[in-house]
Design an enzyme around this catalytic site. Structure first.
Site, mmCIF file in Angstrom:
data_model
loop_
_atom_site.group_PDB
_atom_site.id
_atom_site.type_symbol
_atom_site.label_atom_id
_atom_site.label_comp_id
_atom_site.label_asym_id
_atom_site.label_seq_id
_atom_site.Cartn_x
_atom_site.Cartn_y
_atom_site.Cartn_z
ATOM 1 C CB THR A 1 -1.035 -0.075 1.154
ATOM 2 O OG1 THR A 1 -1.929 1.019 1.008
ATOM 3 C CG2 THR A 1 -0.393 -0.033 2.530
ATOM 4 C CE LYS B 1 -1.911 0.620 -3.510
ATOM 5 N NZ LYS B 1 -3.328 0.812 -3.803
ATOM 6 N N GLY C 1 -11.520 12.241 -10.754
ATOM 7 C CA GLY C 1 -10.120 12.023 -10.400
ATOM 8 C C GLY C 1 -9.379 11.352 -11.537
ATOM 9 N N GLY D 1 -5.830 10.278 -10.764
ATOM 10 C CA GLY D 1 -4.568 9.896 -10.124
ATOM 11 C C GLY D 1 -4.396 8.389 -10.108
ATOM 12 N N GLY D 2 -3.512 7.934 -9.232
ATOM 13 C CA GLY D 2 -3.180 6.511 -9.163
ATOM 14 C C GLY D 2 -4.399 5.631 -8.907
ATOM 15 C CG ASN E 1 -8.071 15.091 -12.237
ATOM 16 O OD1 ASN E 1 -8.401 14.784 -11.087
ATOM 17 N ND2 ASN E 1 -6.818 15.353 -12.569
ATOM 18 N NE ARG E 2 -6.576 19.626 -7.727
ATOM 19 C CZ ARG E 2 -6.010 19.413 -6.544
ATOM 20 N NH1 ARG E 2 -6.506 20.008 -5.462
ATOM 21 N NH2 ARG E 2 -4.976 18.610 -6.409
ATOM 22 C CB THR E 3 -4.905 18.702 -13.267
ATOM 23 O OG1 THR E 3 -4.653 19.113 -11.918
ATOM 24 C CG2 THR E 3 -3.855 19.259 -14.192
HETATM 25 P P1 ATR Z 1 -4.209 8.571 -5.539
HETATM 26 O O1 ATR Z 1 -3.187 7.480 -5.651
HETATM 27 O O2 ATR Z 1 -4.936 8.607 -4.219
HETATM 28 O O3 ATR Z 1 -5.136 8.635 -6.696
HETATM 29 P P2 ATR Z 1 -2.852 10.861 -6.643
HETATM 30 O O4 ATR Z 1 -2.259 10.077 -7.750
HETATM 31 O O5 ATR Z 1 -2.041 11.912 -5.976
HETATM 32 O O6 ATR Z 1 -3.335 9.921 -5.470
HETATM 33 O O7 ATR Z 1 -4.214 11.512 -7.185
HETATM 34 C C1 ATR Z 1 -5.064 12.289 -6.381
HETATM 35 C C2 ATR Z 1 -6.302 12.652 -7.186
HETATM 36 O O8 ATR Z 1 -7.189 13.420 -6.364
HETATM 37 C C3 ATR Z 1 -6.010 13.503 -8.395
HETATM 38 O O9 ATR Z 1 -7.008 13.255 -9.366
HETATM 39 C C4 ATR Z 1 -6.115 14.928 -7.813
HETATM 40 O O10 ATR Z 1 -6.367 15.931 -8.765
HETATM 41 P P3 ATR Z 1 -5.151 16.613 -9.586
HETATM 42 O O11 ATR Z 1 -4.763 15.631 -10.665
HETATM 43 O O12 ATR Z 1 -5.729 17.862 -10.133
HETATM 44 O O13 ATR Z 1 -4.060 16.835 -8.582
HETATM 45 C C5 ATR Z 1 -7.320 14.744 -6.918
HETATM 46 N N1 ATR Z 1 -7.398 15.690 -5.802
HETATM 47 C C6 ATR Z 1 -6.577 15.775 -4.743
HETATM 48 N N2 ATR Z 1 -6.990 16.722 -3.881
HETATM 49 C C7 ATR Z 1 -8.101 17.282 -4.433
HETATM 50 C C8 ATR Z 1 -8.994 18.322 -4.026
HETATM 51 N N3 ATR Z 1 -8.840 18.989 -2.883
HETATM 52 N N4 ATR Z 1 -10.044 18.582 -4.833
HETATM 53 C C9 ATR Z 1 -10.235 17.893 -5.966
HETATM 54 N N5 ATR Z 1 -9.411 16.909 -6.422
HETATM 55 C C10 ATR Z 1 -8.371 16.605 -5.648
#
Ligand code: ATR
Length: 282
Positions: A64, A68, A130, A132-133, A154-156
């Site tokens: 975890t 990973k 989202g 991310g990972g 996604n935010r980005t």
């Molecule tokens: P994980 O492995 O938990 O997915 P990660 O790869 O860091 O971790 O991805 C986090 C995800 O949550 C991403 O989609 C991130 O958006 P960004 O790509 O724009 O960074 C999103 N995220 C994290 N904090 C956030 C927030 N406060 N509001 C909205 N999206 C958020």
């Protein structure tokens, strides 16, 4: 002889995996032990920690946060789903020194929604929040179930677009930032952002939630998550679930990789939920 397994991560003390695997082992009468091990990379490397566990006779580990990717690089063979996810949450140690890396997170989510919540993805419209990972690991298993359309927001927005472009699928696949999500109800809405960790909800319109939508938060806790509360306020008749079933689902699939037996998830989810409620009582 009792076979040894563990979950490795940092931090790890709050992991539910030892409880889940103990319940699986009891249920399927497997002679195994499972513990949580914290790896401190100030003292060692991931590969050295694995070598040490193998030397001590461990047969496999769950991996975890934050290892990973290290596990992905460590594995000498990868399953197709680990390759797509580019992350490994399950390692099987072979006697000849090789190791198989797998990723069971996506199957855990799909099985929780299809087998436990009894909602099939086939031909459904799916909104995934989202990129991310966590989302990377679940996208392919979802697409394999042939939903009608999947929108990744996604935010980005560039990250959502990049993720979309990695897949060649008959499902209609689209991507956007928060502001350009199609404003119609989706059948299944999955929150894979880590915003819930901060008690935040992605700033999206609640028009995406329909009366019969299934709203799923990959996070879980003793109480419904803020995302589930938000969905229920917008559409009281929607079904809202947290990610505890996904956690148990990924564990069940890892158990199958190691032991060749698929445990029953339902009673284990109920037991873990009950134990969580007990520990929340002051
Ligand atoms: P994980 O492995 O938990 O997915 P990660 O790869 O860091 O971790 O991805 C986090 C995800 O949550 C991403 O989609 C991130 O958006 P960004 O790509 O724009 O960074 C999103 N995220 C994290 N904090 C956030 C927030 N406060 N509001 C909205 N999206 C958020």
């Amino acid at each position: 002889m009792t076979d040894l397994y563990a979950v490795v991560g940092n931090p790890i003390s709050h992991s539910k995996s030892p409880l889940i695997h103990r319940l699986f082992a009891e249920q399927t009468q497997q002679d195994m032990a499972y513990e949580a091990i914290c790896i401190d990379t100030d003292d060692t490397t991931f590969a050295w920690a694995m070598a040490d566990l193998r030397h001590r006779g461990y047969k496999g580990v769950n991996v975890t946060v934050p290892f990973k990717l290290d596990a992905f690089e460590y594995a000498t063979q990868l399953t197709a789903r680990a390759q797509t996810a580019q992350a490994v949450n399950t390692l099987l140690f072979n006697a000849d020194g090789t190791s198989l890396g797998d990723n069971t997170d996506g199957v855990g989510l799909v099985n929780d929604i299809e087998l436990n919540a009894k909602r099939l993805f086939k031909e459904q419209s799916v909104l995934i929040l989202g990129a991310g990972g966590a989302v990377q690991g679940v996208l392919e298993p979802i697409l394999n179930k042939q939903p009608g359309l999947v929108h990744i927001a996604n935010r980005t927005d560039s990250r959502a677009n990049a993720l979309m472009q990695r897949f060649n699928t008959p499902t209609t696949l689209s991507a956007s930032g928060w502001d350009d999500i199609p404003a119609h109800p989706f059948d299944i809405i999955i929150n894979g952002t880590s915003a819930s960790l901060e008690g935040k909800i992605p700033p999206i319109t609640d028009q995406v939630i329909g009366k019969n939508s299934l709203v799923y938060d990959m996070m879980y806790g003793q109480q419904p998550t803020v995302f589930m509360d938000w969905a229920k306020r917008a559409q009281p008749t929607c079904q809202a679930l947290d990610g505890l079933g996904m956690l148990v689902g990924q564990a069940a699939e890892a158990f199958y990789v190691w032991r060749g037996v698929r445990p029953n998830m339902t009673e284990v989810i109920a037991e873990v939920r009950a134990q969580m409620a007990k520990t929340s009582t002051p």
